[in-house]
Motif scaffolding. Structure first.
Motif, PDB file in Angstrom:
ATOM      1  N   SER A  97       0.825  -1.207   0.000  1.00 43.57           N
ATOM      2  CA  SER A  97       0.000   0.000   0.000  1.00 43.57           C
ATOM      3  C   SER A  97       0.859   1.257   0.000  1.00 43.57           C
TER       4      SER A  97
ATOM      5  N   GLN B 198     -12.741  -1.855   5.108  1.00 41.59           N
ATOM      6  CA  GLN B 198     -12.001  -2.072   3.850  1.00 41.59           C
ATOM      7  C   GLN B 198     -11.956  -0.804   3.002  1.00 41.59           C
TER       8      GLN B 198
ATOM      9  N   GLU C  36      -8.711   1.121   1.794  1.00 41.64           N
ATOM     10  CA  GLU C  36      -8.445   1.384   0.380  1.00 41.64           C
ATOM     11  C   GLU C  36      -8.154   2.865   0.127  1.00 41.64           C
TER      12      GLU C  36
ATOM     13  N   ASP D  56      -1.514   0.615  -6.443  1.00 36.48           N
ATOM     14  CA  ASP D  56      -2.288  -0.508  -6.969  1.00 36.48           C
ATOM     15  C   ASP D  56      -1.997  -1.732  -6.107  1.00 36.48           C
ATOM     16  N   THR D  57      -2.978  -2.044  -5.252  1.00 38.27           N
ATOM     17  CA  THR D  57      -2.835  -3.199  -4.336  1.00 38.27           C
ATOM     18  C   THR D  57      -3.915  -4.242  -4.607  1.00 38.27           C
ATOM     19  N   SER D  58      -4.417  -4.275  -5.843  1.00 40.75           N
ATOM     20  CA  SER D  58      -5.515  -5.194  -6.155  1.00 40.75           C
ATOM     21  C   SER D  58      -5.107  -6.653  -5.940  1.00 40.75           C
ATOM     22  N   ALA D  59      -3.901  -6.991  -6.300  1.00 39.12           N
ATOM     23  CA  ALA D  59      -3.448  -8.364  -6.152  1.00 39.12           C
ATOM     24  C   ALA D  59      -3.365  -8.752  -4.679  1.00 39.12           C
TER      25      ALA D  59
ATOM     26  N   ARG E 259      -5.031  -7.370  -2.209  1.00 42.17           N
ATOM     27  CA  ARG E 259      -6.377  -7.449  -1.642  1.00 42.17           C
ATOM     28  C   ARG E 259      -7.067  -8.757  -2.044  1.00 42.17           C
ATOM     29  N   ALA E 260      -6.833  -9.177  -3.272  1.00 42.53           N
ATOM     30  CA  ALA E 260      -7.415 -10.443  -3.712  1.00 42.53           C
ATOM     31  C   ALA E 260      -6.855 -11.606  -2.889  1.00 42.53           C
TER      32      ALA E 260
END
Length: 511
Positions: free
Chosen positions: A222, A280, A284, A291-294, A296-297
């Motif tokens: 993050s 959450q 965020e 970009d922390t999408s990976a 978070r997934a």
């Protein structure tokens, strides 16, 4: 000297011959007169003797006592409800060898008694009518579950609501308490349940560790905000996740899964999820520029792994709850029971009927005609003869009509408490039973039914003799109007209405 005596008698007889002849004639005449007077009767005397004497009154005395109309029958004495006891040997897995606790004949089986030990496991006696036909496990439903809960209540062990036919966690825990009471280890859960439970516990710990690692990766990716802010936001998200998991795990199970309970649970889960979404979102916003999408997934995936692992753990815990094998419980009615016969011995393989048991108390069973049975009710008292000739009390406990109306009814009586010696003497005997189907409340005046006559108005009367009944119709008598009561054994209770009658007074029954 003898010759001189004879000569003397001859001189006496010769000198007094006339006197002796006269005396002999007188004696013969006297005897003849007596015979004539005895056997010869004049015509007048014969006529008088042939006439019948004046008749007297036939009387009986008035009696004072208890009148009872008794029904008499014969009954066989024995221990009732003899049944053969069979045990489900298949539930023991291996060879069902009798290893101990073999009872003696005449022993008493009570609730929580161990009837036998087979393959080192107990056969526990419980009150109930339905035979144990399957092993009870968590989640099962049926009348056998209800019977188990009722039996537990009877012996003071809580097993949940007896009205519910669900074998839940409370019922399973009651199994453990039952075995603790009889001094044996409780049966384990399903085969292999222990290994499955340990594996599920390890899976939950591993999933939780993966979740923590994924959250750490997300925090590092993050950037931007301070480490303290990110840590606080991550902690808030983690706390919200745990709240959601706790809410999901709190789903009510049967029988508590009512509509109201489920609605309350859904509301709680919804609130927890809302808090998670808020945490959450705040997290965020801290890392919006990165970009922390990976990451978070990965966190979401780890959270799902934790939920799945927790669900498996719950199922494994249920499977490991104690079960009740069908071969380790023996349901019997009317406890305690007496052991009549033992068909097994220690070291033998269990097969067929292991025991024969009957009621622990002696009963008297017999038959009674349908017309007499209509006069009886359960609870009526009776008397029967003991071997020493004394009379003992009993109570009617069963009275059943025969299928064929022309056949006799069956009757069962339970004697009042007997000594062990009396029970041994009575066992197998046939006794006379007397049942009072009508009795006066105390001592009453009573006369033979033949003493009653009817007056002009239909009233009942008795004729009391005040004079000498041998005077016949000349005897002094009086008619007394009476009220009649119970009639039994040819006698009838009488109560004088307008005159006095006492015990011992003579009443006319014939002329």
């Amino acid at each position: 000297m003898a010759t001189a005596a004879v000569s003397g008698w001859k001189r006496v007889l010769g000198a007094n011959r006339a006197v002796w002849v006269t005396a002999a004639i007188a004696v013969v005449a006297l005897i003849a007169g007596l015979l004539v007077g005895r056997f010869v009767v004049s015509p007048a005397d014969a006529s008088a003797a042939s006439e019948a004497p004046d008749p007297g009154l036939v009387t009986v005395p008035v009696e004072l006592g208890v009148l009872s109309n008794d029904l008499t029958l014969r009954g066989d004495v024995g221990f009732a409800d003899s049944v053969e006891v069979t045990i489900d040997a298949a539930s023991f897995g291996g060879a069902p060898v009798v290893t101990g606790a073999v009872p003696e004949v005449d022993a008493s089986l009570e609730p929580l008694s161990v009837a036998l030990a087979v393959a080192g496991r107990p056969v526990i006696v419980l009150p109930g009518e339905l035979p144990a036909y399957r092993t009870l496990e968590f989640g099962m439903r049926g009348p056998d579950v209800v019977q188990f809960k009722e039996a537990m209540a009877a012996v003071g062990i809580g097993a949940g609501d007896p009205a519910s036919d669900l074998f839940d966690a409370t019922a399973a825990n009651a199994v453990a308490a039952l075995y603790e009471r009889v001094g044996y280890a409780a049966p384990a859960g399903a085969e292999g349940a222990g290994e499955v439970l340990r594996a599920a516990q390890d899976a939950v710990r591993g999933a939780q560790q993966q979740l923590e690692a994924a959250r750490a990766d997300l925090a590092r990716a993050s950037g931007g905000p301070s480490a303290v802010d990110i840590r606080q936001a991550d902690n808030a998200v983690s706390s919200a996740h745990r709240a959601v998991e706790a809410a999901l795990a709190g789903k009510p199970l049967p029988p508590e899964d009512t509509a109201a309970a489920l609605a309350q649970w859904n509301a709680g889960v919804g609130d927890a999820r809302d808090q998670l979404a808020l945490a959450q979102l705040q997290r965020e916003q801290l890392g919006a520029s990165v970009d922390t999408s990976a990451e978070r997934a990965a966190v979401a995936s780890a959270q799902q792994f934790v939920a799945d692992a927790q669900g498996e753990l719950n199922r494994a815990q249920e499977a490991s709850l104690p079960q009740l094998p069908s071969g380790e419980v023996l349901y019997l009615t009317d406890l305690p029971r007496r052991v009549d016969a033992v068909n097994v011995a220690r070291g033998q393989v269990l097969q067929g009927a292991a025991l024969v048991v009957s009621g622990a108390a002696l009963t008297i069973s017999g038959g009674v005609a349908a017309t007499d049975a209509e006069l009886l009710t359960v609870g009526d008292r009776a008397q029967f003869d003991l071997p020493d000739g004394t009379v003992h009390e009993a109570t009617i406990t069963e009275l059943a009509a025969a299928e064929n109306p022309t056949e006799r009814w069956s009757i069962v009586l339970e004697p009042d408490p007997l000594t062990s010696e009396q029970s041994m003497q009575l066992q197998g005997s046939n006794v006379r039973v007397m049942i009072a189907v009508g009795a006066t409340a105390g001592e009453v005046l009573h006369v033979p039914i033949a003493a009653l006559t009817a007056g002009s108005g239909g009233e009942a009367r008795i004729e009391v003799v005040d004079g000498d009944p041998r005077d016949g119709e000349r005897a002094e008598t009086r008619l007394v109007v009476v009220e009649t009561g119970l009639a039994a054994g040819g006698q009838v209770e009488v109560v004088p209405v307008d005159d006095e009658v006492d015990e011992g007074d003579l009443v006319v029954v014939g002329r």
